[in-house]
Design an enzyme around this catalytic site. Sequence first.
Site, short mmCIF file in Angstrom:
data_model
loop_
_atom_site.label_atom_id
_atom_site.label_comp_id
_atom_site.label_asym_id
_atom_site.label_seq_id
_atom_site.Cartn_x
_atom_site.Cartn_y
_atom_site.Cartn_z
N LYS A 1 -8.58 -2.60 0.04
CA LYS A 1 -8.55 -1.75 1.23
C LYS A 1 -9.35 -0.47 1.06
CE LYS A 1 -6.29 -4.34 4.07
NZ LYS A 1 -7.04 -4.97 5.19
N ARG B 1 1.63 -12.25 -1.90
CA ARG B 1 0.24 -12.46 -1.52
C ARG B 1 -0.45 -13.48 -2.42
NH1 ARG B 1 -2.05 -9.60 3.05
NH2 ARG B 1 -0.66 -7.86 3.46
N HIS C 1 -11.08 -4.71 11.62
CA HIS C 1 -9.97 -5.30 10.88
C HIS C 1 -9.55 -6.58 11.61
CE1 HIS C 1 -5.62 -4.93 9.17
NE2 HIS C 1 -6.40 -5.62 8.36
N LYS D 1 -3.43 -13.09 11.37
CA LYS D 1 -4.89 -13.21 11.34
C LYS D 1 -5.34 -14.33 10.42
CE LYS D 1 -6.24 -9.23 9.87
NZ LYS D 1 -4.92 -8.80 9.40
N THR D 2 -4.84 -14.31 9.19
CA THR D 2 -5.26 -15.31 8.21
C THR D 2 -4.84 -16.71 8.63
OG1 THR D 2 -5.14 -13.69 6.43
CG2 THR D 2 -5.10 -16.01 5.79
N ASP E 1 -10.15 -11.34 7.23
CA ASP E 1 -9.54 -10.02 7.36
C ASP E 1 -10.49 -8.89 7.75
OD1 ASP E 1 -7.16 -8.38 7.12
OD2 ASP E 1 -8.00 -7.55 5.29
N SER F 1 -1.34 -6.38 9.23
CA SER F 1 -0.76 -7.29 8.25
C SER F 1 0.50 -7.95 8.81
CB SER F 1 -0.41 -6.51 6.98
OG SER F 1 0.22 -7.32 6.04
N ARG G 1 0.83 -1.20 0.00
CA ARG G 1 0.00 0.00 0.00
C ARG G 1 0.87 1.26 0.00
NH1 ARG G 1 -2.12 1.24 4.18
NH2 ARG G 1 -1.20 -0.26 5.63
#
Length: 529
Positions: free
Chosen positions: A198, A319, A218, A240-241, A255, A236, A56
Site C-alpha cells: 500500500k 490474506r 483502487h 473486488k478480488t 486491486d 477491502s 494496516r
Amino acid sequence: MSTNTLDSLVARLTDLDVNHKNLSVAELVEKVLSREEGVLSSTGAIRATTGTYTGRSPKDKFIVKDEESQDHVEWGSVNQPISEDKFENLFHKVIDYLEKQDELFTFNGFAGADEKYRLPIQVITQFAWHNLFANRLFIRPSKEELENHKAGFTVVSAPHFKADPEVDGTNSETFIIVSFKHRIVLIGGTEYAGEIKKSIFSVMNYMLPTKNEVLPMHCSANVGAEGDVALFFGLSGTGKTTLSADPSRSLIGDDEHAWSQNGVFNIEGGCYAKTVNLSAEKEPQIFNAIRFGSVLENVILDENREADYDDTSLTENTRAAYSIDNIDNIVRPSRAGHPNTIIFLTADASGVLPPISKLSKEQAMYHFLSGYTSKLAGTERGVTEPQATFSACFGSPFLPLPAAEYAKMLGEKIDEHNSEVFLVNTGWTGGPYGEGSRMKLGYTRAMVQAALEGELKNVETVQDEFFGLHIPTECPGVPTEVLHPKKTWADKDRYDQQAQDLAKKFHENFKQFDHVTKDIAEAGPTFKG
C-alpha cells in the site's frame, strides 16, 4: 538532509556483503524456512504470521513535509506531516540497525504495467518472507530489465526496529513514512506485509496525476471476449478480488490500476486476496492460485498443514499473496482499453442499500466521492466489527492529493468514454449485520454479469425512496424480492429507520465537498431531516 547523504545511506544498505539481491522464488522460500520465518502449507505456499499487527496501521502513516510535497498533499489525519529532520534522524537509526543484521534482502521491479508510466522500485527487507511478498505483488523484471534497473523509489522495511515516539515524532513504535522528495518509504515496527504494497500504491497515487496526468484507481479490472473492459471499485472486503476473478473474463488485475489516454493498466504484478471462508467451490481461481511461491498471511494450518480458511482466531483479515501468473485467464501484459462498465462495490452492514442499482453521471460522482462501505473486522488495527465508513474515491487512506482531483479526472473519463456505472451492495440483506445475512455470492455474480453483458440496459427500474437509486425490477438469476432490500426485512418500519439513519450519515459526510456542483450534491440520498 541532502540528496548525496541519502544516496550514501542507500548505498550502505544495498552494498552490504550479506545482502541477498533479487533471489529466485525457490531461494527465498529456502531462506524463509531456514530462518524459521514461516512454514510450508500443504500446497507449497509459505505461511507466515504478523504478530500484533494483522492489518494496516493508518494512524502511524506519515508524509515528509518539504518543498516537493507541501503544496500538493492534502494534509490531515490521513496524510500526517513529519519534518525532514525527524525523517533524517529516524532513517539514520534504521540504516544503523539494519547494518547490524546478518542478512538483508532486496527486490528490484516495477509498479505499472504500461512502460510509459511505470515506476522502477527497490524493496529492501529484513525478512525473507517480506521479500517474497514483494516478488509476488510487484512486476518482476526480465533479465535485461534487471541489468538496467535504476530504482525511482525505494522501500525500506525493518519490522523489528521500533520507533521512540517522544524522540522520533511518531504516534507509536510503528511508522510508515513516505518522502516524495527523496523517493524513500520507511517502514518499521510492524510485520504486516500489506504496508509494503500500500505504500507504493500511495506513491503512485501521488506521482501518476502530478507527473503524468494519469488517474490511479483502487479497483480491480477485467476484460471480456469482445474486448469490453470493466472496473470494480471498493474497499477491502467488498469483493473486488472475488468478482474480478471471473473464468469467463480475462483478469487485468485485482486491486490497483491506472487509467491513461491509452486505456487501463495494472499497477501490480500479483494479487493480495482475502482468504476468510475461501473455498474451491465458491472461488476456484483464487483457491487454486495459492501454491508454491505464494504467501499465506495469518492463515491457520491444521495438523496436515492444510489451510483452514474458516478459522479466524488470529484475524479476519487473513490474506494470500500470489503472482498474477497463477491465475489461468489473465491479460498479458496487464493492459486493456477504456472501461465500458464501472462498478462501485460496497458492503453495507445496515442492510438497506439495494444489491444493484444504475447510477446517473451525477450519482456516480456523488458515490465516488462518498466511497461508502462498512469497514470489516481485521482490515485495520482495532476494528473488531463492521463500522460505517466513508472513504473518498474508495481509497482515501492511499490518496495524498485532494479527493476532488481524482474525482474530476474520473468524471471527465466517464464522459469521454461513455462508461456505464453501477452501485453493487455485497453486504447484508434481510436485516443489519448480526441479524440479516450476507448477500449470496451467486446472486452478486449474476447481477454483475447482467450489468457487464448489457442485460440491464433496457430493464425497467424503480427509484428507491431514500437513496434515489434506480433499482432494476428484474435481473436474470436473482429472485425479484432480493433486488428490493425493504422486501427482505420482516420489520418494514425498522428498515425505514435504518435507511433514514444511513441517509443522514451520507449527508453529514458529504458536507466536506462543498465545492461540487449543485447537481452532484443533490444526487445523494433524500434525507428527511
